[in-house]
Design an enzyme around this catalytic site. Structure first.
Site, mmCIF file in Angstrom:
data_model
loop_
_atom_site.group_PDB
_atom_site.id
_atom_site.type_symbol
_atom_site.label_atom_id
_atom_site.label_comp_id
_atom_site.label_asym_id
_atom_site.label_seq_id
_atom_site.Cartn_x
_atom_site.Cartn_y
_atom_site.Cartn_z
ATOM 1 N N CYS A 1 0.823 -1.210 0.000
ATOM 2 C CA CYS A 1 0.000 0.000 0.000
ATOM 3 C C CYS A 1 0.859 1.263 0.000
ATOM 4 O O CYS A 1 1.479 1.578 -1.004
ATOM 5 C CB CYS A 1 -0.995 -0.056 1.167
ATOM 6 S SG CYS A 1 -2.290 1.195 1.033
ATOM 7 N N HIS B 1 -3.937 -5.094 0.999
ATOM 8 C CA HIS B 1 -3.400 -5.440 2.320
ATOM 9 C C HIS B 1 -3.443 -6.949 2.576
ATOM 10 O O HIS B 1 -4.348 -7.438 3.264
ATOM 11 C CB HIS B 1 -4.177 -4.688 3.412
ATOM 12 C CG HIS B 1 -3.831 -3.242 3.474
ATOM 13 N ND1 HIS B 1 -2.793 -2.751 4.236
ATOM 14 C CD2 HIS B 1 -4.352 -2.184 2.819
ATOM 15 C CE1 HIS B 1 -2.695 -1.450 4.071
ATOM 16 N NE2 HIS B 1 -3.635 -1.075 3.203
ATOM 17 N N GLU C 1 -1.693 -8.595 4.596
ATOM 18 C CA GLU C 1 -1.485 -8.903 6.025
ATOM 19 C C GLU C 1 -2.799 -9.000 6.781
ATOM 20 O O GLU C 1 -2.834 -9.501 7.904
ATOM 21 C CB GLU C 1 -0.551 -7.851 6.662
ATOM 22 C CG GLU C 1 -1.204 -6.533 7.081
ATOM 23 C CD GLU C 1 -1.437 -5.559 5.922
ATOM 24 O OE1 GLU C 1 -1.257 -5.956 4.754
ATOM 25 O OE2 GLU C 1 -1.808 -4.396 6.189
HETATM 26 N N1 LIG Z 1 -1.961 6.853 2.589
HETATM 27 C C1 LIG Z 1 -1.111 6.236 1.657
HETATM 28 C C2 LIG Z 1 -1.498 4.804 1.428
HETATM 29 C C3 LIG Z 1 -2.906 4.554 1.432
HETATM 30 C C4 LIG Z 1 -3.690 5.518 0.642
HETATM 31 O O1 LIG Z 1 -3.454 5.711 -0.533
HETATM 32 O O2 LIG Z 1 -4.606 6.069 1.210
#
Ligand SMILES: NCCCC(=O)O
Length: 239
Positions: free
Chosen positions: A113, A217, A219
């Site tokens: 992410c 994600h 995990e």
């Molecule tokens: N905050 C960076 C990773 C997750 C998002 O894009 O919201």
């Protein structure tokens, strides 16, 4: 001999009751357990001075970058957009130093992410600070309040990629991001996309620099979806 996996930590620097107001360094338990289950030896690397990155990276076999705060946009040459959310500049600086040092020492990197987004920035790419800036945005990439054990959108995976043998061509992922890769860094290639064209996974163009990044994600699902565990098994034992 177990592979030593350095997991770059996050911080809670607001006062929260659950820790009696103490600040804490932490990483989500899923990363620790998944690395342990894959036979690796996880070590959590607390945010610290950039100068310590070389010593940390020399002590680990592989680097794992977790999710979390938005990335400070000046690192890719932009002022903060009104939709930018929480940032932690100390975390950015330390993880940037870790990534540069891991690349220098040719240590494999698995990035999740925010980790994938930061990797792209460090290697010369840019981000959409908010998905509303992406002209073809059609998929819900922030599935809150739906729980993370539920995969909510599809991705399509390149056949000629490290992910294809692990997940197949059509796969479904959970999704918790409002930012995304815009300009791709030259050393990286996109190996999976959502149906609206958002980068969902990346790897290194140069096979000698072993990098895997995913926008979702694993995990949070590896214990109920064996394909998500495949990612950790691959990282710990093959990448
Ligand atoms: N905050 C960076 C990773 C997750 C998002 O894009 O919201």
């Amino acid at each position: 001999m177990k592979s030593v996996i350095g997991i770059a930590a996050n911080q809670i620097i607001q006062s929260v009751d659950v820790f009696n107001g103490n600040h804490v360094s932490y990483t989500p338990q899923g990363f620790v357990t998944a690395v342990q289950n894959a036979g690796g030896l996880p070590i959590v690397l607390p945010i610290g001075a950039e100068e310590t990155a070389e010593a940390y990276i020399s002590k680990i076999d592989k680097l794992l970058l977790a999710g979390g705060q938005d990335i400070s946009p000046d690192f890719f040459g932009e002022d903060p957009h009104p939709k930018l959310e929480e940032t932690n500049r100390n975390r950015d600086l330390f993880e940037i130093a870790l990534i540069k040092e891991a690349v220098k020492q040719k240590k494999p990197i698995f990035a999740v992410c925010r980790g994938m987004q930061l990797l792209n920035v460090v290697l010369g790419g840019t981000l959409y600070q908010d998905l509303s800036l992406y002209p073809d945005w059609k998929v819900k990439h922030g599935q809150q309040p739906t729980q993370p054990q539920f995969a909510t959108h599809g991705i399509q995976i390149e056949k000629a990629s490290s992910l294809y043998p692990l997940l197949g061509e059509d796969y479904r992922v959970n999704s918790y991001h409002h930012q995304a890769i815009n300009k791709l860094a030259a050393p990286l290639k996109i190996i999976a996309k959502s149906s609206d064209g958002i980068a969902e996974a990346i790897e290194s163009v140069d096979a000698k620099q072993r990098i895997l990044g995913v926008q979702w994600h694993p995990e949070l699902r590896f214990d109920i979806e064996s394909k998500e565990f495949n990612l950790f098994d691959y990282f710990v034992n093959q990448l």
